[in-house]
Design a protein around this motif. Structure first.
Motif, PDB file in Angstrom:
ATOM      1  N   ILE A  56       1.135   6.888   0.515  1.00 19.29           N
ATOM      2  CA  ILE A  56       0.430   5.645   0.758  1.00 19.29           C
ATOM      3  C   ILE A  56      -0.880   5.610  -0.018  1.00 19.29           C
ATOM      4  N   ASP A  57      -1.312   4.403  -0.309  1.00 18.98           N
ATOM      5  CA  ASP A  57      -2.605   4.175  -0.950  1.00 18.98           C
ATOM      6  C   ASP A  57      -3.625   3.984   0.163  1.00 18.98           C
ATOM      7  N   VAL A 105      -3.723   3.732  10.252  1.00 17.68           N
ATOM      8  CA  VAL A 105      -3.401   3.519   8.840  1.00 17.68           C
ATOM      9  C   VAL A 105      -1.888   3.452   8.649  1.00 17.68           C
ATOM     10  N   PHE A 142       0.821  -1.209   0.000  1.00 22.86           N
ATOM     11  CA  PHE A 142       0.000   0.000   0.000  1.00 22.86           C
ATOM     12  C   PHE A 142       0.863   1.271   0.000  1.00 22.86           C
ATOM     13  N   ILE A 189       0.801  -5.187  10.809  1.00 18.43           N
ATOM     14  CA  ILE A 189       0.128  -6.112   9.900  1.00 18.43           C
ATOM     15  C   ILE A 189       0.148  -7.502  10.518  1.00 18.43           C
ATOM     16  N   LYS A 211      -6.398   1.329  -0.533  1.00 25.13           N
ATOM     17  CA  LYS A 211      -5.986  -0.066  -0.428  1.00 25.13           C
ATOM     18  C   LYS A 211      -5.688  -0.453   1.010  1.00 25.13           C
ATOM     19  N   ARG A 212      -5.075   0.439   1.741  1.00 24.42           N
ATOM     20  CA  ARG A 212      -4.738   0.159   3.130  1.00 24.42           C
ATOM     21  C   ARG A 212      -5.979  -0.145   3.952  1.00 24.42           C
ATOM     22  N   PHE A 271      -9.273   0.494  10.791  1.00 25.69           N
ATOM     23  CA  PHE A 271      -8.520   1.661  10.347  1.00 25.69           C
ATOM     24  C   PHE A 271      -9.367   2.928  10.357  1.00 25.69           C
TER      25      PHE A 271
END
Length: 330
Positions: free
Chosen positions: A240-241, A321, A225, A326, A244-245, A301
């Motif tokens: 960052i995306d 975020v 991401f 992860i 997508k995150r 998130f």
């Protein structure tokens, strides 16, 4: 002997080319630059490509282009060089496609690699260098000389523990941040260049600037991401995306994209993310109804989801975020 700058407030780097990309190496680590005439190629594990005789010793030579999966279309073996790097009693050779020269950089233009943009290759790059307003990654001799055994496991390595605790959020608060009376409202373009069905909101107190499209440099090995880095006000910040995150599909960057530069609350890390150009600032309070979504969004998130008129408003928790660990990675 490595060439050092006369000014203590500067650092000297060797500029190299790997594929079509430029990378720096701190000259304090460079012992020599050798032609490949006496390079004996014996491909092995961990991106080892062979050895080179230097000062009556055989030096292992590694291919960083293989490690980074950078494959130039046309390789000129006449320009290839082996950069001999020395750390304490260990020496290692780094094969590069060419050497561009030596540059002296002011120390205040050399930065640590932001952790969010630096996952499984966190030790491969020691710094980010700004030269003539462009960003360059500086390869870490610590990694090359002291952690060779890790090269074969890079694809299996996952992100470092980046988790941090964010401030408590009050249920039903659609302000996006305590003490703020304005909220930035935006949408994101998905991978099909269609606008997201969700509105996103963020406290204007966290937003530093909204930029036109920027040049992004990729950081090999980054999380999926993370787009890479941009130069913002003479400092590198990760891109960052956000879409997508949060568990949605990839977002898209095109000529309708803007970049929101924002700051996390807990650690003050500055990041940016692409949004659709139609961005609005709305005063609070904002009439709303709290919703519990049964959707593809990863609610961990978010600070909350709300119905605002005919839209679903999602308030991202930027700290989570950026920093949340992860889970379930081997």
């Amino acid at each position: 002997m490595p060439i050092q700058g006369d000014n203590e407030s500067s650092r000297t780097f060797l500029s190299t080319k790997i594929g079509d990309n430029s990378f720096f190496v701190d000259m304090s680590w460079v012992q020599s630059i050798e032609r490949t005439d006496n390079l004996t190629k014996q491909p092995g594990n961990n991106n080892l490509i062979g050895s080179l005789t230097f000062e009556r010793a055989n030096i292992d030579v590694y291919s960083i282009s293989d490690l980074l999966k950078i494959k130039p279309e046309d390789q000129d073996i006449m320009t290839e060089r082996v950069v001999i790097i020395r750390k304490e009693n260990m020496r290692i050779g780094l094969l590069v496609n060419s050497v561009s020269g030596i540059v002296e950089i002011q120390s205040d233009l050399v930065f640590d690699v932001p952790s969010i943009a630096n996952s499984s290759l966190s030790n491969l790059f020691e710094s980010i260098v700004i030269s003539d307003n462009d960003l360059y990654l500086s390869i870490s001799p610590d990694f090359l000389s002291g952690q060779k055994e890790q090269l074969s496991h890079l694809e299996d390595d996952k992100a470092p523990d980046l988790i941090t605790k964010s401030p408590a959020h009050q249920n039903g608060d659609a302000t996006g941040g305590a003490g703020s009376n304005q909220i930035l409202i935006f949408k994101v373009l998905d991978s099909n260049a269609e606008m997201s069905k969700y509105l996103f909101g963020m406290s204007i107190s966290q937003v530093l600037q909204i930029l036109e499209p920027q040049e992004i440099i990729g950081v090999p090995g980054s999380l999926d991401f993370v787009y890479g880095l941009i130069n913002w006000r003479n400092r590198p910040i990760p891109v960052i995306d956000l879409y997508k995150r949060m568990g949605l599909e990839d977002s898209q960057i095109n000529d309708q994209t803007r970049f929101v530069v924002a700051r996390t609350l807990s650690k003050g890390l500055i990041i940016c993310f692409p949004v659709y150009f139609d961005v609005n600032v709305v005063k609070l309070p904002l009439p709303h109804e709290k919703l519990v979504l049964d959707s593809e969004i990863d609610m961990s998130f978010t600070k909350g989801t709300f119905k605002v008129e005919d839209y679903i408003l999602v308030i991202p928790d930027l700290d989570k975020v950026v920093f949340k660990k992860i889970e379930n990675l081997n």
